[in-house]
Design a protein around this motif. Structure first.
Motif, PDB file in Angstrom:
ATOM      1  N   VAL A  68      64.023  46.260  52.128  1.00  0.00           N
ATOM      2  CA  VAL A  68      63.971  46.203  50.563  1.00  0.00           C
ATOM      3  C   VAL A  68      63.484  47.351  50.185  1.00  0.00           C
ATOM      4  N   VAL A  69      62.359  48.038  50.811  1.00  0.00           N
ATOM      5  CA  VAL A  69      61.692  49.311  50.310  1.00  0.00           C
ATOM      6  C   VAL A  69      62.658  50.465  50.651  1.00  0.00           C
ATOM      7  N   PHE A  70      63.529  50.382  51.672  1.00  0.00           N
ATOM      8  CA  PHE A  70      64.650  51.384  51.824  1.00  0.00           C
ATOM      9  C   PHE A  70      65.605  51.265  50.624  1.00  0.00           C
ATOM     10  N   VAL A  71      66.031  50.169  50.201  1.00  0.00           N
ATOM     11  CA  VAL A  71      67.160  49.975  49.242  1.00  0.00           C
ATOM     12  C   VAL A  71      66.526  50.403  47.912  1.00  0.00           C
ATOM     13  N   ALA A  72      65.364  50.081  47.709  1.00  0.00           N
ATOM     14  CA  ALA A  72      64.583  50.105  46.360  1.00  0.00           C
ATOM     15  C   ALA A  72      64.027  51.713  46.137  1.00  0.00           C
ATOM     16  N   SER A  73      63.958  52.408  47.214  1.00  0.00           N
ATOM     17  CA  SER A  73      63.300  53.718  47.188  1.00  0.00           C
ATOM     18  C   SER A  73      64.558  54.504  46.895  1.00  0.00           C
ATOM     19  N   ASN A  74      65.698  54.546  47.536  1.00  0.00           N
ATOM     20  CA  ASN A  74      66.964  55.337  47.338  1.00  0.00           C
ATOM     21  C   ASN A  74      67.481  55.816  45.896  1.00  0.00           C
ATOM     22  N   PRO A  75      67.202  55.214  44.933  1.00  0.00           N
ATOM     23  CA  PRO A  75      67.448  55.599  43.624  1.00  0.00           C
ATOM     24  C   PRO A  75      66.370  56.625  43.151  1.00  0.00           C
ATOM     25  N   ILE A  76      65.196  56.716  43.466  1.00  0.00           N
ATOM     26  CA  ILE A  76      64.180  57.630  43.258  1.00  0.00           C
ATOM     27  C   ILE A  76      64.488  58.979  43.917  1.00  0.00           C
ATOM     28  N   PHE A  77      65.228  59.044  45.064  1.00  0.00           N
ATOM     29  CA  PHE A  77      65.485  60.237  45.813  1.00  0.00           C
ATOM     30  C   PHE A  77      66.852  60.801  45.008  1.00  0.00           C
ATOM     31  N   LEU A  78      67.525  59.895  44.525  1.00  0.00           N
ATOM     32  CA  LEU A  78      68.922  60.278  43.708  1.00  0.00           C
ATOM     33  C   LEU A  78      68.871  60.741  42.502  1.00  0.00           C
ATOM     34  N   ILE A  79      67.759  60.700  41.634  1.00  0.00           N
ATOM     35  CA  ILE A  79      67.420  61.126  40.331  1.00  0.00           C
ATOM     36  C   ILE A  79      67.479  62.357  40.082  1.00  0.00           C
ATOM     37  N   PRO A  80      66.871  63.439  41.065  1.00  0.00           N
ATOM     38  CA  PRO A  80      66.908  64.629  40.559  1.00  0.00           C
ATOM     39  C   PRO A  80      68.066  65.361  40.543  1.00  0.00           C
ATOM     40  N   SER A  81      68.451  66.142  39.769  1.00  0.00           N
ATOM     41  CA  SER A  81      69.578  66.873  39.469  1.00  0.00           C
ATOM     42  C   SER A  81      70.041  67.808  40.770  1.00  0.00           C
ATOM     43  N   TRP A  82      71.200  67.239  41.325  1.00  0.00           N
ATOM     44  CA  TRP A  82      71.315  67.791  42.709  1.00  0.00           C
ATOM     45  C   TRP A  82      71.881  69.412  42.377  1.00  0.00           C
ATOM     46  N   THR A  83      72.121  69.761  41.131  1.00  0.00           N
ATOM     47  CA  THR A  83      72.512  71.137  41.018  1.00  0.00           C
ATOM     48  C   THR A  83      71.523  72.108  41.234  1.00  0.00           C
ATOM     49  N   GLN A  84      70.285  71.711  41.028  1.00  0.00           N
ATOM     50  CA  GLN A  84      69.029  72.637  41.085  1.00  0.00           C
ATOM     51  C   GLN A  84      68.411  72.601  42.386  1.00  0.00           C
ATOM     52  N   LEU A  85      68.970  71.957  43.367  1.00  0.00           N
ATOM     53  CA  LEU A  85      68.531  71.923  44.784  1.00  0.00           C
ATOM     54  C   LEU A  85      69.585  72.848  45.622  1.00  0.00           C
ATOM     55  N   PRO A  86      68.849  73.637  46.827  1.00  0.00           N
ATOM     56  CA  PRO A  86      69.680  74.333  47.333  1.00  0.00           C
ATOM     57  C   PRO A  86      70.736  73.278  48.399  1.00  0.00           C
ATOM     58  N   PRO A  87      71.698  73.874  48.797  1.00  0.00           N
ATOM     59  CA  PRO A  87      72.665  72.906  49.556  1.00  0.00           C
ATOM     60  C   PRO A  87      71.911  72.720  50.832  1.00  0.00           C
ATOM     61  N   ALA A 109      52.460  61.418  53.596  1.00  0.00           N
ATOM     62  CA  ALA A 109      51.333  60.731  54.351  1.00  0.00           C
ATOM     63  C   ALA A 109      51.045  59.320  54.006  1.00  0.00           C
ATOM     64  N   ILE A 110      50.820  59.222  52.727  1.00  0.00           N
ATOM     65  CA  ILE A 110      50.551  57.725  52.153  1.00  0.00           C
ATOM     66  C   ILE A 110      51.675  57.028  52.354  1.00  0.00           C
ATOM     67  N   THR A 111      52.824  57.385  52.073  1.00  0.00           N
ATOM     68  CA  THR A 111      54.190  56.621  52.229  1.00  0.00           C
ATOM     69  C   THR A 111      54.395  56.087  54.073  1.00  0.00           C
ATOM     70  N   VAL A 112      54.020  56.802  54.668  1.00  0.00           N
ATOM     71  CA  VAL A 112      54.204  56.535  56.218  1.00  0.00           C
ATOM     72  C   VAL A 112      53.103  55.720  56.385  1.00  0.00           C
ATOM     73  N   ALA A 113      52.037  55.965  56.067  1.00  0.00           N
ATOM     74  CA  ALA A 113      50.678  54.962  56.207  1.00  0.00           C
ATOM     75  C   ALA A 113      50.941  53.500  55.746  1.00  0.00           C
ATOM     76  N   VAL A 114      51.555  53.689  54.587  1.00  0.00           N
ATOM     77  CA  VAL A 114      51.716  52.152  54.091  1.00  0.00           C
ATOM     78  C   VAL A 114      52.957  51.421  54.886  1.00  0.00           C
ATOM     79  N   LEU A 115      54.001  52.286  55.309  1.00  0.00           N
ATOM     80  CA  LEU A 115      55.002  51.494  56.196  1.00  0.00           C
ATOM     81  C   LEU A 115      54.692  51.317  57.368  1.00  0.00           C
ATOM     82  N   LEU A 116      53.977  52.186  58.215  1.00  0.00           N
ATOM     83  CA  LEU A 116      53.796  51.922  59.538  1.00  0.00           C
ATOM     84  C   LEU A 116      53.251  50.788  59.833  1.00  0.00           C
ATOM     85  N   PRO A 117      52.206  49.991  59.258  1.00  0.00           N
ATOM     86  CA  PRO A 117      51.997  48.607  59.709  1.00  0.00           C
ATOM     87  C   PRO A 117      53.238  47.486  59.919  1.00  0.00           C
TER      88      PRO A 117
END
Length: 126
Positions: free
Chosen positions: A74-93, A47-55
């Motif tokens: 720039v926010v899209f490019v900068a935020s992608n590494p954050i979502f790629l950091i978690p170990s993919w082996t721990q997440l369901p397919p 919710a905070i992310t959407v509220a900041v990006l919406l304007p």
């Protein structure tokens, strides 16, 4: 409004919808965290992310501000590494697939925002 800008709108909101659907499907990060606490934190961050990006989204799409579309990119490019950091082996397919789909949708959205008839939409007006 140009077709490519409309495509951006639909794809951007679609990627957010997929991200929202992922929240209840994510496994808890550690056993001490309850499911409801995890979902509350994730929903709050979303919710905070959407509220900041919406304007900036509004300024780019309807305000035709070139700097706002660049800031969103720039926010899209900068935020992608954050979502790629978690170990993919721990997440369901399913979560991995939804995350990849969301990422591809957002990348396609920005492709449309910077190509074709969208270019003229952001030209500086006299």
């Amino acid at each position: 409004m140009p077709t490519n800008v409309r495509r951006f709108i639909w794809l951007w909101w679609g990627h957010l919808a997929i991200a929202l659907v992922q929240i209840p499907l994510l496994p808890p990060p550690n056993p001490a965290v309850t499911r409801s606490a995890q979902m509350a934190v994730m929903a709050g961050v979303f919710a905070i992310t959407v509220a900041v990006l919406l304007p900036f989204f509004w300024l780019a799409v309807w305000g035709r501000k070139n700097w706002a579309r660049w800031l969103l990119l720039v926010v899209f490019v900068a935020s992608n590494p954050i979502f790629l950091i978690p170990s993919w082996t721990q997440l369901p397919p399913l979560i991995i697939g939804m995350g990849c789909l969301s990422l591809l949708m957002e990348a396609a959205a920005f492709y449309f925002l910077f190509t074709g008839d969208a270019r003229g939409w952001f030209k500086v007006q006299s």
